[in-house]
Write an enzyme that holds these catalytic residues in place. Sequence first.
Site, PDB file in Angstrom:
ATOM      1  N   VAL A  11       9.901   8.627  -3.883  1.00  0.00           N
ATOM      2  CA  VAL A  11       9.999   7.738  -4.961  1.00  0.00           C
ATOM      3  C   VAL A  11      11.466   7.693  -5.246  1.00  0.00           C
ATOM      4  O   VAL A  11      12.120   6.816  -5.375  1.00  0.00           O
ATOM      5  CB  VAL A  11       9.039   7.894  -6.117  1.00  0.00           C
ATOM      6  CG1 VAL A  11       9.475   6.882  -7.117  1.00  0.00           C
ATOM      7  CG2 VAL A  11       7.686   7.666  -5.564  1.00  0.00           C
ATOM      8  N   LYS A  35      17.053  20.956   0.407  1.00  0.00           N
ATOM      9  CA  LYS A  35      16.873  19.615   0.480  1.00  0.00           C
ATOM     10  C   LYS A  35      18.243  18.664   0.096  1.00  0.00           C
ATOM     11  O   LYS A  35      18.560  17.912   1.095  1.00  0.00           O
ATOM     12  CB  LYS A  35      15.814  19.013  -0.324  1.00  0.00           C
ATOM     13  CG  LYS A  35      15.298  17.575   0.001  1.00  0.00           C
ATOM     14  CD  LYS A  35      14.490  17.060  -1.356  1.00  0.00           C
ATOM     15  CE  LYS A  35      12.990  17.407  -0.986  1.00  0.00           C
ATOM     16  NZ  LYS A  35      12.123  16.777  -1.937  1.00  0.00           N
ATOM     17  N   ASN A 211      -3.504   0.546  -8.406  1.00  0.00           N
ATOM     18  CA  ASN A 211      -3.999   1.416  -7.384  1.00  0.00           C
ATOM     19  C   ASN A 211      -5.589   1.481  -7.224  1.00  0.00           C
ATOM     20  O   ASN A 211      -6.142   1.550  -6.015  1.00  0.00           O
ATOM     21  CB  ASN A 211      -3.388   2.611  -7.404  1.00  0.00           C
ATOM     22  CG  ASN A 211      -1.855   2.921  -6.767  1.00  0.00           C
ATOM     23  OD1 ASN A 211      -1.328   1.937  -6.174  1.00  0.00           O
ATOM     24  ND2 ASN A 211      -1.260   3.765  -6.772  1.00  0.00           N
ATOM     25  N   HIS A 254      -8.274  -5.288   5.263  1.00  0.00           N
ATOM     26  CA  HIS A 254      -8.607  -4.717   6.522  1.00  0.00           C
ATOM     27  C   HIS A 254      -9.289  -3.529   6.665  1.00  0.00           C
ATOM     28  O   HIS A 254      -9.046  -2.268   6.287  1.00  0.00           O
ATOM     29  CB  HIS A 254      -7.270  -4.371   7.230  1.00  0.00           C
ATOM     30  CG  HIS A 254      -6.950  -4.471   8.743  1.00  0.00           C
ATOM     31  ND1 HIS A 254      -7.014  -5.508   9.124  1.00  0.00           N
ATOM     32  CD2 HIS A 254      -7.061  -3.435   9.547  1.00  0.00           C
ATOM     33  CE1 HIS A 254      -6.877  -5.122  10.469  1.00  0.00           C
ATOM     34  NE2 HIS A 254      -6.880  -4.008  10.550  1.00  0.00           N
ATOM     35  N   ALA A 255     -10.750  -3.627   7.343  1.00  0.00           N
ATOM     36  CA  ALA A 255     -11.375  -2.526   7.415  1.00  0.00           C
ATOM     37  C   ALA A 255     -10.822  -1.340   8.536  1.00  0.00           C
ATOM     38  O   ALA A 255      -9.935  -1.624   9.320  1.00  0.00           O
ATOM     39  CB  ALA A 255     -12.948  -3.060   8.178  1.00  0.00           C
ATOM     40  N   CYS A 263      -1.134   8.350  -2.674  1.00  0.00           N
ATOM     41  CA  CYS A 263      -1.396   7.701  -4.130  1.00  0.00           C
ATOM     42  C   CYS A 263      -2.798   7.281  -4.403  1.00  0.00           C
ATOM     43  O   CYS A 263      -3.397   7.508  -5.192  1.00  0.00           O
ATOM     44  CB  CYS A 263      -0.630   6.422  -3.973  1.00  0.00           C
ATOM     45  SG  CYS A 263       1.273   6.605  -4.322  1.00  0.00           S
ATOM     46  N   LYS A 324      -1.211   6.271   7.507  1.00  0.00           N
ATOM     47  CA  LYS A 324      -0.770   4.760   7.807  1.00  0.00           C
ATOM     48  C   LYS A 324       0.394   4.954   8.949  1.00  0.00           C
ATOM     49  O   LYS A 324       1.105   6.021   8.922  1.00  0.00           O
ATOM     50  CB  LYS A 324      -0.490   4.182   6.641  1.00  0.00           C
ATOM     51  CG  LYS A 324       0.577   4.394   5.788  1.00  0.00           C
ATOM     52  CD  LYS A 324       0.669   3.779   4.721  1.00  0.00           C
ATOM     53  CE  LYS A 324       1.822   2.867   4.864  1.00  0.00           C
ATOM     54  NZ  LYS A 324       2.127   1.812   3.548  1.00  0.00           N
TER      55      LYS A 324
HETATM   56  C1  UDX Z   1       0.113   2.785  -2.083  1.00  0.00           C
HETATM   57  C2  UDX Z   1       0.373   1.245  -3.030  1.00  0.00           C
HETATM   58  O1  UDX Z   1       0.330   0.341  -2.052  1.00  0.00           O
HETATM   59  C3  UDX Z   1       1.470   1.338  -3.405  1.00  0.00           C
HETATM   60  O2  UDX Z   1       1.912   0.249  -4.336  1.00  0.00           O
HETATM   61  C4  UDX Z   1       1.491   2.524  -4.539  1.00  0.00           C
HETATM   62  O3  UDX Z   1       2.578   2.710  -5.222  1.00  0.00           O
HETATM   63  C5  UDX Z   1       1.465   3.905  -3.571  1.00  0.00           C
HETATM   64  O4  UDX Z   1       0.260   3.766  -2.950  1.00  0.00           O
HETATM   65  P1  UDX Z   1       0.685   3.841   0.414  1.00  0.00           P
HETATM   66  O5  UDX Z   1      -0.154   4.930  -0.051  1.00  0.00           O
HETATM   67  O6  UDX Z   1       2.161   4.043   0.768  1.00  0.00           O
HETATM   68  O7  UDX Z   1       1.098   2.763  -1.033  1.00  0.00           O
HETATM   69  O8  UDX Z   1      -0.081   2.723   1.204  1.00  0.00           O
HETATM   70  P2  UDX Z   1      -0.811   1.481   1.465  1.00  0.00           P
HETATM   71  O9  UDX Z   1      -0.179   0.603   2.347  1.00  0.00           O
HETATM   72  O10 UDX Z   1      -1.188   0.728   0.214  1.00  0.00           O
HETATM   73  O11 UDX Z   1      -2.081   2.113   2.052  1.00  0.00           O
HETATM   74  C6  UDX Z   1      -2.793   3.036   1.551  1.00  0.00           C
HETATM   75  C7  UDX Z   1      -4.026   3.437   2.364  1.00  0.00           C
HETATM   76  O12 UDX Z   1      -4.824   2.323   2.467  1.00  0.00           O
HETATM   77  C8  UDX Z   1      -3.761   3.658   3.920  1.00  0.00           C
HETATM   78  O13 UDX Z   1      -4.701   4.774   4.445  1.00  0.00           O
HETATM   79  C9  UDX Z   1      -4.101   2.339   4.717  1.00  0.00           C
HETATM   80  O14 UDX Z   1      -4.498   2.470   5.942  1.00  0.00           O
HETATM   81  C10 UDX Z   1      -5.233   1.925   4.001  1.00  0.00           C
HETATM   82  N1  UDX Z   1      -5.297   0.713   3.931  1.00  0.00           N
HETATM   83  C11 UDX Z   1      -4.739  -0.496   3.214  1.00  0.00           C
HETATM   84  C12 UDX Z   1      -6.730   0.184   4.577  1.00  0.00           C
HETATM   85  O15 UDX Z   1      -7.414   0.835   5.149  1.00  0.00           O
HETATM   86  N2  UDX Z   1      -6.714  -1.237   4.534  1.00  0.00           N
HETATM   87  C13 UDX Z   1      -6.081  -2.110   4.059  1.00  0.00           C
HETATM   88  O16 UDX Z   1      -6.335  -3.386   3.958  1.00  0.00           O
HETATM   89  C14 UDX Z   1      -4.726  -1.766   3.481  1.00  0.00           C
END
Ligand code: UDX
Length: 433
Positions: A11, A35, A211, A254-255, A263, A324
């Site tokens: 962040v 770092k 979240n 999205h499943a 987060c 992801k």
């Molecule tokens: C998340 C929030 O989106 C962001 O706003 C916050 O500040 C930090 O946490 P992030 O964890 O980076 O961001 O990824 P995100 O794209 O939200 O995906 C989180 C998880 O949900 C991943 O494991 C992803 O695979 C899963 N996911 C997301 C699904 O399984 N289905 C979806 O439709 C969307």
Amino acid sequence: MKIAMIGSGYVGLVSGACFADFGHMVVCVDKDADKIARLNDHIMPIYEPGLAGLVKNNVDAGRLHFSTDLAASVKGCDAVFIAVGTPSRRGDGHADLSYVYAASEELAGAIDPKTVVVTKSTVPVGTGDEVERIIREANPAIEFAVVSNPEFLREGAAIGDFKRPDRIVVGSNEEWAKDVMRAVYRPLFLNESPIIFTSRRSSELIKYAANAFLATKITFINEMADLCEKLGADVQDVSRGIGLDNRIGSKFLHAGPGYGGSCFPKDTLALLKTAQDNETPVRIVSAVVEANDLRKRAMGRKVIAALGGEARGKKVALLGLTFKPNTDDMRDAPSIAIVQTLLDAGAHISAHDPEGMAEAANILPQVTMAHSAYDAAAGADAVAIVTEWDAYRALDLAQLRAAMRGDALIDMRNIYNVAQAEAAGFKYVSVGR
Ligand code: UDX
């Protein structure tokens, strides 16, 4: 504007680099001298698309600096952001605020009058009050403000999210501090990104509520996917059919194998603890946390089922290990529980991930890492796509099948269509279809 960013993790680094790109003077501070030395050599501590270039451009332009010296860095700043980690505390799931409080103590004696101290780290409601108390006790004479300004950055898309946010949330009751925040975010303001001013406590809660809601949406569609499998329905049609309703919205439907990352798991848990401490149960969030935990191992069992119910001595290739795509982050990745379930059942595991293998090798030493998806699949009885990296979206399925011993393809992200996979000779299993 002169800005200090305390904490040069995900962040802090993304926010610092983006603020510098807007034209502010930014120093990113971290205790980790290695770092900082690497950052000064343009070596990024994380993989995030576009970040290395953004950092280099702004360092070269003289707007972005790195330092281990917190006290010197916050001198003369208009705003000092606290962007240190708030991991889940071992044992009870509360957010561990020790880094936030340590940073507050350290900056207290060093800031100039009229500095705005901004908590960007995700912190439980009331943390701003405590930060304010710490600074006031250490430096009773100084005028300052503590403001909450949560981040909503997705890993892998963090720069875009920072520069084109859906909204900016600022929690403060002091007009002069709001003016400083308006100036800090002015470039976005001009792009018509809405800034919402709230109380500090509301702002702190907005982050957790956002979240938790997104985690709920994902878990809801995951449970619908399970139901689709039993009922002979298709979850992608269901997602589209409900998502086109503006009140529901098509995103985060999205499943898949369950949410992971730095987060959602940590923040849902912390919200549960806050709710418990305040004797106000949040039952939906509690069900979401439980369902998501169970789902990860259930995905491992899905692979075992595709192997005919017996995994002992079989070889399984996993494609994608990070939680992801477009990140090397392994924190709470579903792959960890999937690997464990398969190892428990006696399987051997090979894997490939475009960016996450170095990190994954530390966490999953029993997994053999391969140079490519096809190498991972060599001699495998089953291939499971765990993370939807672009590199796996257009695999040569015939080549993949030819490399394998068996014929099971478990697509946990539904990136292939059934007919295409079956035509390549696979026994194809996906999620909710
Ligand atoms: C998340 C929030 O989106 C962001 O706003 C916050 O500040 C930090 O946490 P992030 O964890 O980076 O961001 O990824 P995100 O794209 O939200 O995906 C989180 C998880 O949900 C991943 O494991 C992803 O695979 C899963 N996911 C997301 C699904 O399984 N289905 C979806 O439709 C969307």
